[in-house]
Design a protein around this motif. Structure first.
Motif, PDB file in Angstrom:
ATOM      1  N   ASN A   5       0.810  -1.117  -0.032  1.00 15.39           N
ATOM      2  CA  ASN A   5       0.016  -0.176  -0.221  1.00 15.39           C
ATOM      3  C   ASN A   5       0.957   1.290  -0.052  1.00 15.39           C
ATOM      4  OD1 ASN A   5      -1.772   1.940   0.535  1.00 15.39           O
ATOM      5  ND2 ASN A   5      -2.889   0.939   2.192  1.00 15.39           N
ATOM      6  N   SER A   6       0.798   2.125  -1.192  1.00 17.58           N
ATOM      7  CA  SER A   6       1.867   3.161  -1.387  1.00 17.58           C
ATOM      8  C   SER A   6       1.209   4.067  -0.192  1.00 17.58           C
ATOM      9  CB  SER A   6       1.640   3.925  -2.525  1.00 17.58           C
ATOM     10  OG  SER A   6       1.932   3.255  -3.718  1.00 17.58           O
ATOM     11  N   ALA A   7       0.110   4.363   0.543  1.00 17.29           N
ATOM     12  CA  ALA A   7      -0.038   5.108   1.343  1.00 17.29           C
ATOM     13  C   ALA A   7       0.563   4.908   2.809  1.00 17.29           C
ATOM     14  CB  ALA A   7      -1.530   5.357   1.453  1.00 17.29           C
ATOM     15  N   THR A   8       0.552   3.655   3.148  1.00 20.12           N
ATOM     16  CA  THR A   8       1.188   3.359   4.463  1.00 20.12           C
ATOM     17  C   THR A   8       2.839   2.790   4.418  1.00 20.12           C
ATOM     18  OG1 THR A   8       0.312   1.052   4.121  1.00 20.12           O
ATOM     19  CG2 THR A   8      -1.140   2.764   5.091  1.00 20.12           C
ATOM     20  N   ARG A   9       3.014   2.559   2.875  1.00 17.92           N
ATOM     21  CA  ARG A   9       4.727   1.893   2.654  1.00 17.92           C
ATOM     22  C   ARG A   9       4.989   0.975   3.212  1.00 17.92           C
ATOM     23  NH1 ARG A   9       4.275   7.514   2.811  1.00 17.92           N
ATOM     24  NH2 ARG A   9       4.936   7.805   5.174  1.00 17.92           N
ATOM     25  N   LYS A  10       3.863  -0.176   3.172  1.00 13.84           N
ATOM     26  CA  LYS A  10       4.061  -1.480   3.681  1.00 13.84           C
ATOM     27  C   LYS A  10       3.066  -2.195   3.028  1.00 13.84           C
ATOM     28  CE  LYS A  10       1.328  -0.987   7.842  1.00 13.84           C
ATOM     29  NZ  LYS A  10       1.149  -0.837   9.185  1.00 13.84           N
ATOM     30  N   LYS A  11       3.442  -3.754   2.954  1.00 16.68           N
ATOM     31  CA  LYS A  11       2.814  -4.837   2.518  1.00 16.68           C
ATOM     32  C   LYS A  11       1.743  -5.017   3.534  1.00 16.68           C
ATOM     33  CE  LYS A  11       5.915  -7.567  -0.073  1.00 16.68           C
ATOM     34  NZ  LYS A  11       6.377  -8.728  -0.203  1.00 16.68           N
ATOM     35  N   GLU A  12       0.173  -5.137   3.232  1.00 15.98           N
ATOM     36  CA  GLU A  12      -0.964  -5.419   4.001  1.00 15.98           C
ATOM     37  C   GLU A  12      -1.789  -6.409   3.335  1.00 15.98           C
ATOM     38  OE1 GLU A  12      -2.882  -1.748   3.982  1.00 15.98           O
ATOM     39  OE2 GLU A  12      -1.406  -0.618   5.272  1.00 15.98           O
ATOM     40  N   GLU A  13      -2.433  -7.230   4.480  1.00 19.08           N
ATOM     41  CA  GLU A  13      -3.197  -8.182   3.833  1.00 19.08           C
ATOM     42  C   GLU A  13      -4.453  -7.374   3.155  1.00 19.08           C
ATOM     43  OE1 GLU A  13      -6.371 -11.709   5.511  1.00 19.08           O
ATOM     44  OE2 GLU A  13      -5.244 -10.630   6.799  1.00 19.08           O
ATOM     45  N   PHE A  14      -4.955  -7.826   1.829  1.00 24.05           N
ATOM     46  CA  PHE A  14      -5.920  -7.018   1.111  1.00 24.05           C
ATOM     47  C   PHE A  14      -7.406  -7.547   1.725  1.00 24.05           C
ATOM     48  CE2 PHE A  14      -8.989  -6.833  -2.176  1.00 24.05           C
ATOM     49  CZ  PHE A  14      -9.171  -5.686  -2.387  1.00 24.05           C
ATOM     50  N   ILE A  15      -8.058  -6.550   2.186  1.00 25.75           N
ATOM     51  CA  ILE A  15      -9.398  -7.056   2.676  1.00 25.75           C
ATOM     52  C   ILE A  15     -10.343  -5.852   2.276  1.00 25.75           C
ATOM     53  CG2 ILE A  15     -10.925  -7.172   4.696  1.00 25.75           C
ATOM     54  CD1 ILE A  15      -8.473  -7.817   6.359  1.00 25.75           C
ATOM     55  N   PRO A  16     -11.234  -6.169   1.188  1.00 27.94           N
ATOM     56  CA  PRO A  16     -12.050  -5.142   0.539  1.00 27.94           C
ATOM     57  C   PRO A  16     -13.217  -4.797   1.659  1.00 27.94           C
ATOM     58  CG  PRO A  16     -12.600  -7.397  -0.219  1.00 27.94           C
ATOM     59  CD  PRO A  16     -11.459  -7.544   0.812  1.00 27.94           C
ATOM     60  N   HIS A  17     -13.723  -3.533   1.407  1.00 32.49           N
ATOM     61  CA  HIS A  17     -14.893  -2.943   2.235  1.00 32.49           C
ATOM     62  C   HIS A  17     -16.019  -4.147   2.329  1.00 32.49           C
ATOM     63  CE1 HIS A  17     -13.001   0.858   1.309  1.00 32.49           C
ATOM     64  NE2 HIS A  17     -13.440   1.071   2.638  1.00 32.49           N
ATOM     65  N   GLU A  18     -16.474  -4.564   1.205  1.00 29.02           N
ATOM     66  CA  GLU A  18     -17.575  -5.638   1.191  1.00 29.02           C
ATOM     67  C   GLU A  18     -16.970  -7.093   0.735  1.00 29.02           C
ATOM     68  OE1 GLU A  18     -21.810  -6.219  -1.019  1.00 29.02           O
ATOM     69  OE2 GLU A  18     -20.865  -4.260  -1.203  1.00 29.02           O
ATOM     70  N   CYS A 238      -5.173   2.602  -8.630  1.00 32.19           N
ATOM     71  CA  CYS A 238      -4.122   2.380  -9.452  1.00 32.19           C
ATOM     72  C   CYS A 238      -3.813   3.416 -10.234  1.00 32.19           C
ATOM     73  CB  CYS A 238      -4.715   1.100 -10.390  1.00 32.19           C
ATOM     74  SG  CYS A 238      -5.140  -0.293  -9.629  1.00 32.19           S
ATOM     75  N   GLY A 239      -2.386   3.430 -10.615  1.00 34.03           N
ATOM     76  CA  GLY A 239      -1.649   4.414 -11.294  1.00 34.03           C
ATOM     77  C   GLY A 239      -0.301   4.275 -11.359  1.00 34.03           C
ATOM     78  N   GLY A 240       0.432   5.255 -12.334  1.00 34.15           N
ATOM     79  CA  GLY A 240       1.798   5.015 -12.253  1.00 34.15           C
ATOM     80  C   GLY A 240       2.229   5.961 -11.215  1.00 34.15           C
ATOM     81  N   ILE A 241       3.592   5.499 -10.729  1.00 36.30           N
ATOM     82  CA  ILE A 241       4.226   6.355  -9.755  1.00 36.30           C
ATOM     83  C   ILE A 241       4.335   7.784  -9.769  1.00 36.30           C
ATOM     84  CG2 ILE A 241       6.470   6.030 -10.289  1.00 36.30           C
ATOM     85  CD1 ILE A 241       5.268   5.925  -6.848  1.00 36.30           C
ATOM     86  N   ASN A 265      -8.635   2.466   0.400  1.00 31.51           N
ATOM     87  CA  ASN A 265      -7.868   1.616   1.626  1.00 31.51           C
ATOM     88  C   ASN A 265      -6.457   1.785   0.853  1.00 31.51           C
ATOM     89  OD1 ASN A 265      -9.728   1.801   3.583  1.00 31.51           O
ATOM     90  ND2 ASN A 265     -10.510  -0.124   3.181  1.00 31.51           N
ATOM     91  N   TYR A 266      -6.288   1.276  -0.286  1.00 33.16           N
ATOM     92  CA  TYR A 266      -5.248   0.593  -0.870  1.00 33.16           C
ATOM     93  C   TYR A 266      -4.771   1.371  -2.208  1.00 33.16           C
ATOM     94  CZ  TYR A 266      -6.513  -3.130   2.044  1.00 33.16           C
ATOM     95  OH  TYR A 266      -6.950  -4.058   3.217  1.00 33.16           O
ATOM     96  N   TRP A 267      -3.521   1.876  -2.362  1.00 30.12           N
ATOM     97  CA  TRP A 267      -3.017   2.545  -3.396  1.00 30.12           C
ATOM     98  C   TRP A 267      -1.897   1.799  -3.968  1.00 30.12           C
ATOM     99  CZ3 TRP A 267      -5.118   7.215  -5.277  1.00 30.12           C
ATOM    100  CH2 TRP A 267      -5.839   7.967  -4.484  1.00 30.12           C
ATOM    101  N   PHE A 268      -2.080   1.537  -5.318  1.00 28.17           N
ATOM    102  CA  PHE A 268      -1.298   0.618  -6.175  1.00 28.17           C
ATOM    103  C   PHE A 268      -0.538   1.286  -7.158  1.00 28.17           C
ATOM    104  CE2 PHE A 268      -0.831  -2.320  -9.808  1.00 28.17           C
ATOM    105  CZ  PHE A 268      -0.237  -3.483  -9.464  1.00 28.17           C
ATOM    106  N   HIS A 269       0.856   1.379  -7.080  1.00 33.46           N
ATOM    107  CA  HIS A 269       1.568   2.359  -7.998  1.00 33.46           C
ATOM    108  C   HIS A 269       2.476   1.563  -8.673  1.00 33.46           C
ATOM    109  CE1 HIS A 269       0.223   5.940  -5.496  1.00 33.46           C
ATOM    110  NE2 HIS A 269      -0.210   6.163  -6.734  1.00 33.46           N
ATOM    111  N   VAL A 270       2.737   1.562  -9.878  1.00 34.54           N
ATOM    112  CA  VAL A 270       3.431   0.782 -10.890  1.00 34.54           C
ATOM    113  C   VAL A 270       4.943   1.999 -11.398  1.00 34.54           C
ATOM    114  CG1 VAL A 270       3.987  -0.172 -13.079  1.00 34.54           C
ATOM    115  CG2 VAL A 270       1.754  -0.455 -11.805  1.00 34.54           C
ATOM    116  N   LEU A 271       6.074   1.448 -10.947  1.00 32.74           N
ATOM    117  CA  LEU A 271       7.068   2.247 -11.206  1.00 32.74           C
ATOM    118  C   LEU A 271       7.434   2.286 -12.825  1.00 32.74           C
ATOM    119  CD1 LEU A 271       7.453   1.845  -8.207  1.00 32.74           C
ATOM    120  CD2 LEU A 271       9.959   1.967  -8.641  1.00 32.74           C
TER     121      LEU A 271
END
Length: 477
Positions: A5-18, A238-241, A265-271
């Protein structure tokens, strides 16, 4: 599944809202020019994430915007609108440019097996939504009018810089060289929500608003399009870095100010995809597109394979040599798969074990390089070919490298070549043999070898003639 997760800068278990459902937003293209392959690397990796969510049993709704207005050439909301720039370059209207390059973008996506999102929304169709949110931000005190434009007031936030540890002054104006400060802003980090006719009078697309005739800023688009289709709580963005700041930073600011709670909740950035001279762009060096790859003899699947061999959070260096290496590796892989037989029944226990290795790789922050390794593990596995083919078909629902399809084409070509008659004349027999080898080289996308054979025969006085029905030849002298 563990996802960085780019917002927390760590790996997290993916848990959706629903439970069982995933809401996914993708920053789409600004359709003023062709997408270069650096842009498309991001969309390939987002496509893998989307497909793996589905593979894992989630019901995914994915939304993508099309930026057809409002994206300026500077990170500081200054400079020419990219759409207007494209229209001037090609002497067309903005909407003609938008329609043409939107179509070309999705043609490139199709060539690369990037699936089209469920919702694709152009910014120009959501003007009412933009105005509604901007009005609410003004009422809540998060926005202000200055110099004819509406700005978001970043000083009202407890935290503005989300995706990095830089000091405020380091990011105050923008991330690119040559960015000029806007004197209308109260704070350097403030950004435009709406432009009026007091600025950029040559802008072709304008709409009525409570603040005068104008058009939206870039950042407001994604927030509103996401909330329109996915609601107030987004699972993954999602998006580019390069979009992390300022675009995604500004999205979070305006969305959470409007909603009053956490938005995504989760930000996915590609370098970046880099060349030897640095980050790939449309303005530097050779403009690398899918069409250019095809012109140079590369199957788009070779580029997808090239991208999957590296982790999305690592910069990837593009060179023609690296592409040649990827082509050789991909063609060898297809040839090995083509040698698998159709006999036997699937060993379900062995298949489950192979699938476990594949999912383990992708559950580890979408590690596509290990997922590609899992393909080779299948080929080396001590099980029958039916089980191997079943595993490869299963994996390819996520990787989408056309593994079995291209292997079948290779086998069909071999069968056609095997039926070709052989002449009693040694010279003619050699010509016919080389024509077959050249055809196989072209099927394997080994165009360098095909060209070598043509040149060799030309030296012998033999000119090859390619037709729709096949290749014929003429012997000179």
């Amino acid at each position: 599944m563990q996802l960085y997760n780019s917002a927390t800068r760590k790996k997290e278990e993916f848990i959706p809202h629903e439970a069982g459902k995933v809401s996914m937003y993708t920053c789409g293209p600004t359709v003023y020019h062709f997408a270069h392959i650096g842009n498309l690397r991001t969309y390939i990796m987002e496509d893998i994430l989307d497909r793996y969510f589905r593979y894992s049993g989630y019901d995914v709704t994915r939304v993508m915007n099309i930026t057809d207005v409002g994206h300026l050439t500077s990170d500081a909301d200054t400079g020419e609108d990219k759409m207007l720039k494209g229209a001037k370059r090609e002497k067309k209207t903005v909407m003609e440019i938008a329609r043409f390059y939107t179509e070309k973008f999705f043609e490139d996506c199709k060539a690369l097996n990037i699936r089209r999102p469920e919702v694709v929304e152009p910014a120009t169709s959501c003007i009412d939504e933009f105005i509604k949110v901007i009005e609410a931000l003004l009422e809540k005190g998060y926005a202000y009018e200055a110099g004819g434009n509406i700005y978001f007031d970043t000083s009202k936030l407890e935290q503005y810089y989300v995706f990095n540890n830089f000091e405020e002054e380091d990011l105050a104006v923008g991330v690119r060289d040559g960015v000029e400060a806007d004197g209308n802003k109260k704070n350097k980090a403030d950004f435009v929500l709406w432009f009026t006719k007091s600025k950029f009078d040559d802008q072709e697309l304008k709409w009525n608003s409570p603040w005068g005739i104008g058009y939206p800023g870039w950042h407001i688009e994604c927030s509103c399009i996401s909330m329109k289709h996915l609601g107030e709580r987004l699972d993954v963005h999602c998006g580019g870095i390069d979009n992390a700041f300022p675009h995604h930073t500004n999205e979070i600011a305006q969305s959470e100010a409007f909603l009053g709670h956490k938005w995504c909740n989760y930000w996915f950035h590609v370098l970046h995809l880099n060349t030897n001279s640095g980050k790939m762009s449309k303005s530097k060096g050779e403009f690398l597109t899918v069409s250019l790859l095809i012109e140079k003899g590369f199957d788009p699947m070779v580029y997808r394979f090239f991208c999957l061999q590296s982790h999305y959070r690592k910069s990837l260096v593009f060179s023609w040599e690296n592409m040649e290496n990827a082509k050789v590796a991909y063609n060898k892989l297809i040839a090995r798969i083509a040698s698998l037989k159709d006999d036997g029944a699937v060993d379900e226990a062995a298949l489950a074990e192979l699938k476990a290795g594949f999912t383990k790789a992708l559950d580890n922050d979408l590690n596509t390089s290990l997922a590609v390794t899992a393909i080779y593990d299948v080929l080396k596995a001590k099980t029958n070919d039916a089980t191997k083919k079943a595993a490869l078909a299963d994996f390819d629902t996520v990787l989408c490298l056309n593994l079995l399809e291209n292997a079948a084409k290779l086998n069909e070509e071999k069968e056609e070549n095997a039926e070709a008659p052989v002449s009693d004349d040694p010279f003619v027999a050699e010509i016919e043999r080389l024509i077959v080898e050249r055809r196989e080289a072209k099927v394997a996308k080994n165009y360098a070898e095909a060209d070598r054979i043509r040149a060799y025969l030309l030296e012998k006085g033999v000119t090859l003639i390619d037709t729709k029905e096949g290749t014929t030849y003429k012997i000179e002298g």
